[in-house]
Design a protein around this motif. Structure first.
Motif, PDB file in Angstrom:
ATOM      1  N   SER A  89       0.808  -1.204   0.000  1.00  0.00           N
ATOM      2  CA  SER A  89       0.000   0.000   0.000  1.00  0.00           C
ATOM      3  C   SER A  89       0.840   1.252   0.000  1.00  0.00           C
ATOM      4  O   SER A  89       0.339   2.336  -0.231  1.00  0.00           O
ATOM      5  CB  SER A  89      -0.929   0.000   1.227  1.00  0.00           C
ATOM      6  OG  SER A  89      -0.153  -0.071   2.412  1.00  0.00           O
ATOM      7  N   ASN A  90       2.123   1.116   0.281  1.00  0.00           N
ATOM      8  CA  ASN A  90       3.033   2.260   0.274  1.00  0.00           C
ATOM      9  C   ASN A  90       4.290   1.873  -0.482  1.00  0.00           C
ATOM     10  O   ASN A  90       5.301   1.503   0.106  1.00  0.00           O
ATOM     11  CB  ASN A  90       3.376   2.685   1.712  1.00  0.00           C
ATOM     12  CG  ASN A  90       4.250   3.934   1.737  1.00  0.00           C
ATOM     13  OD1 ASN A  90       4.372   4.638   0.735  1.00  0.00           O
ATOM     14  ND2 ASN A  90       4.858   4.190   2.870  1.00  0.00           N
ATOM     15  N   PRO A  91       4.265   1.927  -1.836  1.00  0.00           N
ATOM     16  CA  PRO A  91       5.398   1.449  -2.614  1.00  0.00           C
ATOM     17  C   PRO A  91       6.677   2.194  -2.311  1.00  0.00           C
ATOM     18  O   PRO A  91       7.761   1.650  -2.456  1.00  0.00           O
ATOM     19  CB  PRO A  91       4.941   1.695  -4.062  1.00  0.00           C
ATOM     20  CG  PRO A  91       3.468   1.805  -4.003  1.00  0.00           C
ATOM     21  CD  PRO A  91       3.155   2.375  -2.650  1.00  0.00           C
ATOM     22  N   SER A  92       6.591   3.455  -1.884  1.00  0.00           N
ATOM     23  CA  SER A  92       7.807   4.201  -1.593  1.00  0.00           C
ATOM     24  C   SER A  92       8.586   3.604  -0.451  1.00  0.00           C
ATOM     25  O   SER A  92       9.779   3.863  -0.281  1.00  0.00           O
ATOM     26  CB  SER A  92       7.449   5.659  -1.283  1.00  0.00           C
ATOM     27  OG  SER A  92       6.615   5.725  -0.140  1.00  0.00           O
ATOM     28  N   GLN A  97       1.391  -0.579  -8.882  1.00  0.00           N
ATOM     29  CA  GLN A  97       1.338   0.796  -8.407  1.00  0.00           C
ATOM     30  C   GLN A  97       2.470   1.646  -8.973  1.00  0.00           C
ATOM     31  O   GLN A  97       2.310   2.852  -9.155  1.00  0.00           O
ATOM     32  CB  GLN A  97       1.387   0.825  -6.878  1.00  0.00           C
ATOM     33  CG  GLN A  97       0.165   0.212  -6.208  1.00  0.00           C
ATOM     34  CD  GLN A  97       0.204   0.329  -4.702  1.00  0.00           C
ATOM     35  OE1 GLN A  97       0.636   1.329  -4.162  1.00  0.00           O
ATOM     36  NE2 GLN A  97      -0.234  -0.708  -4.021  1.00  0.00           N
ATOM     37  N   ASN A  98       3.603   1.012  -9.282  1.00  0.00           N
ATOM     38  CA  ASN A  98       4.766   1.776  -9.722  1.00  0.00           C
ATOM     39  C   ASN A  98       4.902   1.854 -11.228  1.00  0.00           C
ATOM     40  O   ASN A  98       5.623   2.727 -11.722  1.00  0.00           O
ATOM     41  CB  ASN A  98       6.051   1.157  -9.149  1.00  0.00           C
ATOM     42  CG  ASN A  98       6.153   1.331  -7.642  1.00  0.00           C
ATOM     43  OD1 ASN A  98       5.395   2.084  -7.046  1.00  0.00           O
ATOM     44  ND2 ASN A  98       7.087   0.640  -7.033  1.00  0.00           N
ATOM     45  N   ASN A  99       4.262   0.967 -11.963  1.00  0.00           N
ATOM     46  CA  ASN A  99       4.491   0.900 -13.403  1.00  0.00           C
ATOM     47  C   ASN A  99       3.967   2.152 -14.107  1.00  0.00           C
ATOM     48  O   ASN A  99       2.828   2.582 -13.877  1.00  0.00           O
ATOM     49  CB  ASN A  99       3.813  -0.353 -13.966  1.00  0.00           C
ATOM     50  CG  ASN A  99       4.152  -0.564 -15.420  1.00  0.00           C
ATOM     51  OD1 ASN A  99       3.404  -0.144 -16.303  1.00  0.00           O
ATOM     52  ND2 ASN A  99       5.279  -1.191 -15.684  1.00  0.00           N
ATOM     53  N   ILE A 100       4.785   2.703 -14.980  1.00  0.00           N
ATOM     54  CA  ILE A 100       4.428   3.947 -15.671  1.00  0.00           C
ATOM     55  C   ILE A 100       3.356   3.698 -16.725  1.00  0.00           C
ATOM     56  O   ILE A 100       2.452   4.528 -16.916  1.00  0.00           O
ATOM     57  CB  ILE A 100       5.684   4.574 -16.303  1.00  0.00           C
ATOM     58  CG1 ILE A 100       6.660   5.003 -15.200  1.00  0.00           C
ATOM     59  CG2 ILE A 100       5.323   5.769 -17.174  1.00  0.00           C
ATOM     60  CD1 ILE A 100       7.958   5.578 -15.713  1.00  0.00           C
ATOM     61  N   GLN A 101       3.423   2.572 -17.419  1.00  0.00           N
ATOM     62  CA  GLN A 101       2.410   2.277 -18.428  1.00  0.00           C
ATOM     63  C   GLN A 101       1.021   2.174 -17.807  1.00  0.00           C
ATOM     64  O   GLN A 101       0.033   2.622 -18.404  1.00  0.00           O
ATOM     65  CB  GLN A 101       2.748   0.968 -19.147  1.00  0.00           C
ATOM     66  CG  GLN A 101       3.980   1.052 -20.041  1.00  0.00           C
ATOM     67  CD  GLN A 101       4.259  -0.251 -20.751  1.00  0.00           C
ATOM     68  OE1 GLN A 101       3.742  -1.307 -20.358  1.00  0.00           O
ATOM     69  NE2 GLN A 101       5.082  -0.205 -21.779  1.00  0.00           N
ATOM     70  N   VAL A 140      17.382  -9.209  -9.213  1.00  0.00           N
ATOM     71  CA  VAL A 140      17.463  -7.884  -9.845  1.00  0.00           C
ATOM     72  C   VAL A 140      16.358  -7.725 -10.880  1.00  0.00           C
ATOM     73  O   VAL A 140      15.689  -6.679 -10.958  1.00  0.00           O
ATOM     74  CB  VAL A 140      18.850  -7.684 -10.490  1.00  0.00           C
ATOM     75  CG1 VAL A 140      18.857  -6.440 -11.380  1.00  0.00           C
ATOM     76  CG2 VAL A 140      19.924  -7.555  -9.414  1.00  0.00           C
ATOM     77  N   ALA A 141      16.140  -8.763 -11.692  1.00  0.00           N
ATOM     78  CA  ALA A 141      15.073  -8.698 -12.697  1.00  0.00           C
ATOM     79  C   ALA A 141      13.703  -8.545 -12.041  1.00  0.00           C
ATOM     80  O   ALA A 141      12.840  -7.813 -12.546  1.00  0.00           O
ATOM     81  CB  ALA A 141      15.103  -9.959 -13.570  1.00  0.00           C
ATOM     82  N   LEU A 142      13.496  -9.203 -10.909  1.00  0.00           N
ATOM     83  CA  LEU A 142      12.221  -9.079 -10.202  1.00  0.00           C
ATOM     84  C   LEU A 142      12.030  -7.664  -9.672  1.00  0.00           C
ATOM     85  O   LEU A 142      10.950  -7.073  -9.805  1.00  0.00           O
ATOM     86  CB  LEU A 142      12.148 -10.090  -9.055  1.00  0.00           C
ATOM     87  CG  LEU A 142      10.907 -10.029  -8.162  1.00  0.00           C
ATOM     88  CD1 LEU A 142       9.643 -10.233  -8.980  1.00  0.00           C
ATOM     89  CD2 LEU A 142      10.998 -11.063  -7.038  1.00  0.00           C
ATOM     90  N   LEU A 143      13.072  -7.099  -9.088  1.00  0.00           N
ATOM     91  CA  LEU A 143      12.980  -5.725  -8.579  1.00  0.00           C
ATOM     92  C   LEU A 143      12.740  -4.737  -9.711  1.00  0.00           C
ATOM     93  O   LEU A 143      11.974  -3.777  -9.567  1.00  0.00           O
ATOM     94  CB  LEU A 143      14.248  -5.364  -7.813  1.00  0.00           C
ATOM     95  CG  LEU A 143      14.453  -6.058  -6.458  1.00  0.00           C
ATOM     96  CD1 LEU A 143      15.819  -5.729  -5.889  1.00  0.00           C
ATOM     97  CD2 LEU A 143      13.361  -5.658  -5.469  1.00  0.00           C
ATOM     98  N   ASN A 155       9.744  -2.089 -10.580  1.00  0.00           N
ATOM     99  CA  ASN A 155      10.156  -0.681 -10.657  1.00  0.00           C
ATOM    100  C   ASN A 155      10.633  -0.178  -9.301  1.00  0.00           C
ATOM    101  O   ASN A 155      10.268   0.894  -8.832  1.00  0.00           O
ATOM    102  CB  ASN A 155       9.013   0.197 -11.175  1.00  0.00           C
ATOM    103  CG  ASN A 155       9.511   1.549 -11.667  1.00  0.00           C
ATOM    104  OD1 ASN A 155      10.710   1.737 -11.886  1.00  0.00           O
ATOM    105  ND2 ASN A 155       8.606   2.498 -11.821  1.00  0.00           N
ATOM    106  N   VAL A 156      11.485  -0.985  -8.676  1.00  0.00           N
ATOM    107  CA  VAL A 156      12.046  -0.686  -7.361  1.00  0.00           C
ATOM    108  C   VAL A 156      13.566  -0.706  -7.491  1.00  0.00           C
ATOM    109  O   VAL A 156      14.118  -1.549  -8.203  1.00  0.00           O
ATOM    110  CB  VAL A 156      11.582  -1.729  -6.316  1.00  0.00           C
ATOM    111  CG1 VAL A 156      12.282  -1.531  -4.991  1.00  0.00           C
ATOM    112  CG2 VAL A 156      10.074  -1.635  -6.122  1.00  0.00           C
ATOM    113  N   PRO A 157      14.284   0.217  -6.829  1.00  0.00           N
ATOM    114  CA  PRO A 157      15.753   0.200  -6.885  1.00  0.00           C
ATOM    115  C   PRO A 157      16.309  -1.149  -6.427  1.00  0.00           C
ATOM    116  O   PRO A 157      15.743  -1.818  -5.554  1.00  0.00           O
ATOM    117  CB  PRO A 157      16.160   1.329  -5.937  1.00  0.00           C
ATOM    118  CG  PRO A 157      14.997   2.250  -5.921  1.00  0.00           C
ATOM    119  CD  PRO A 157      13.784   1.381  -6.074  1.00  0.00           C
TER     120      PRO A 157
END
Length: 501
Positions: free
Chosen positions: A37-40, A61-65, A236-239, A243-245
């Protein structure tokens, strides 16, 4: 690692996601307990263990598309709302305030006066379209279909992102199992090395066997390093799919994926396609675009018909030059002409002009006195407009044909994807069964080699070869298992089947 790319898995993907999430430990925790609920929050500290549903929630929640898709839906909703409001009358108020000097026209009497005049006019107008070839009604229907199409397209994008996350999640699980296999292989080699060391010390085995086993142990250590690197790349591919660092330290929850059965897949390509073509959101969205374009043709044809409009108007005005006159009881004589006499003289003729007093009219009295109302019907019949309406109809028909081709291409791509997925599933099934049989044979061969090594019947080189072959076959079996299961579940999604693990 699995390196499988699936696209446009469709709305049924969410069933897979839900089924996988149910199979996870802790998947039934309240939503408030998940950091999705809080991707940040993932930017600085990721929980030590992530479930599949949490990963998908963060990615959605993070995906730009997906954000762009939501904006498209919002824009379509606004267009639909506006087209409905266009049915209501148009009303506007306008006012004009002027200050004129010198010779001016009194707006109240339309007479010229030599003075400064402060004047104002006020109008309230309303207009309602009674008929315009059904263009307004058809525009509402068209925009409603466009909104539904945008929603379906957003669902398709969400499905694709979710599927990508699910695939990368399974890649991480595959990497973890391969790492565990490599670690167990190292333990077996270490145990055999310790046993051989005791035999060498007792003089029952040649020292050369120790050198071979130590080389095998080093090879197992390298396999662990490679497996760890592969697992790190999968994380890394999963992160990145979320769209997470990547500067996160986390693990994923295990999913109880059973061994595949030996029975062949029941449904054929045509059966799968028939079900998928009625369930996938991208197909529904394409069909809705066709219907919307067809209504666009009807909207364009409305320009060929007359337009009937009902208009209403309320108005009033004010002028500082406006005066109100009243009799004051006095009178004056004014010469108006002469009457000729027989003797050649003229008799003057006078008229009596009553006297008046003038005083200004108040602002609100003028507005009341000058108040005007009107109602009118306006009919506009198009005769020739440079072929504008005809060209608009032609353009709308071209857009309709393009939408039909897009829908046809969507179904064509769907069939090709199903055909590819079905072929890959059959290949995966054959690979899994062959690898499974290979592992069973190599396990028996390794057990025999281990017994013969302990008895001194073979050297450490033959033992190392048997163990290396078994190790590679076990790693291939893990990959084949996840690959085959994932491919069968994709085909299940196309058919909207209830899924479970």
């Amino acid at each position: 690692m699995m390196n499988v790319v699936y696209r446009n898995a469709g709305s049924l993907l969410l069933c897979l996601v839900g089924a996988m999430a149910v199979a996870q430990p802790g998947a039934n925790k309240p939503a408030a307990a998940t950091p999705a609920s809080n991707p940040s929050a993932y930017t600085n500290a990721t929980p030590s263990v992530l479930g599949l549903q949490q990963c998908i929630d963060v990615a959605l929640q993070n995906n730009i598309q997906i954000r762009q898709g939501r904006l498209t839906v919002d824009n379509s909703e606004l267009a639909l709302r506006q087209s409905r409001l266009n049915l209501l009358p148009t009303t506007f108020f306008q006012a004009n305030q002027a200050l004129n000097g010198g010779r001016s026209i009194n707006p109240q009497s339309n007479a010229f006066v030599q003075r400064s005049i402060n004047s104002g006019s006020y109008q309230l107008n309303a207009s309602a379209t009674l008929y315009n070839g059904m263009s307004l009604r058809n525009t509402i229907k068209q925009n409603k279909l466009a909104l539904e199409a945008s929603e379906q397209e957003l669902n398709a994008t969400q499905n694709n992102i979710s599927l990508s996350v699910a695939q990368n999640y399974l890649n991480v699980l595959t990497g973890k199992e391969q790492l565990a296999i490599a670690q167990r292989q190292l333990e077996v080699t270490q145990a055999q090395l310790d046993r051989t060391q005791r035999l060498v010390n007792a003089g029952s085995a040649p020292e050369a066997n120790l050198f071979e086993l130590r080389a095998t142990l080093a090879s197992n250590e390298l396999d662990i390093v490679n497996a760890q690197n592969t697992l790190d790349l999968a994380k890394v591919a999963l992160l990145q799919a979320m769209n997470v660092p990547i500067n996160q330290d986390f693990d994923v929850e295990a999913i109880a994926v059973p061994d595949p059965g030996q029975a062949p897949y029941a449904e054929k390509v045509q059966q799968i396609f028939d079900v998928a073509s009625t369930n996938l959101p991208e197909v529904k969205g394409a069909d809705l675009r066709v219907k919307s374009a067809a209504l666009g043709v009807q909207v364009a044809k409305g320009g060929l018909y007359p337009t009937l409009t009902l208009n209403g108007n309320l108005s009033s005005l004010y002028s500082s030059a406006a005066n109100q006159q009243s009799l004051n009881g006095s009178s004056t004589q004014q010469l108006v002409g002469f009457i000729p006499n027989p003797d050649g003289t003229q008799t003057p003729v006078y008229t009596t002009i009553p006297g008046y007093d003038f005083k200004g009219v108040s602002y609100f009295n003028q507005l009341e006195n000058n108040f005007n109302r009107s109602v009118s019907l306006f009919l506009r019949v198009p005769i020739f407009q440079g072929n504008l309406s005809r060209n608009r109809i032609t353009t709308a028909k071209i857009q309709q044909q393009n939408a039909e081709l897009t829908a046809l291409n969507t179904r064509l791509q769907l069939r090709q994807q199903i055909e590819t997925a079905y072929t890959n599933m059959r290949a995966g099934a054959n690979r899994f069964r062959a690898t499974q049989a290979q592992v069973a044979s190599l396990e028996r061969a390794f057990q025999a080699a281990e017994s013969r090594l302990n008895a001194g019947a073979i050297n450490a080189t033959d033992y190392s070869i048997a163990k290396t072959n078994l190790d590679r076959a076990r790693a291939s079996l893990v990959q084949a298992k996840y690959d085959y299961v994932f491919r069968t579940k994709i085909l299940d999604f196309y058919q909207n089947k209830p899924l479970g693990f």
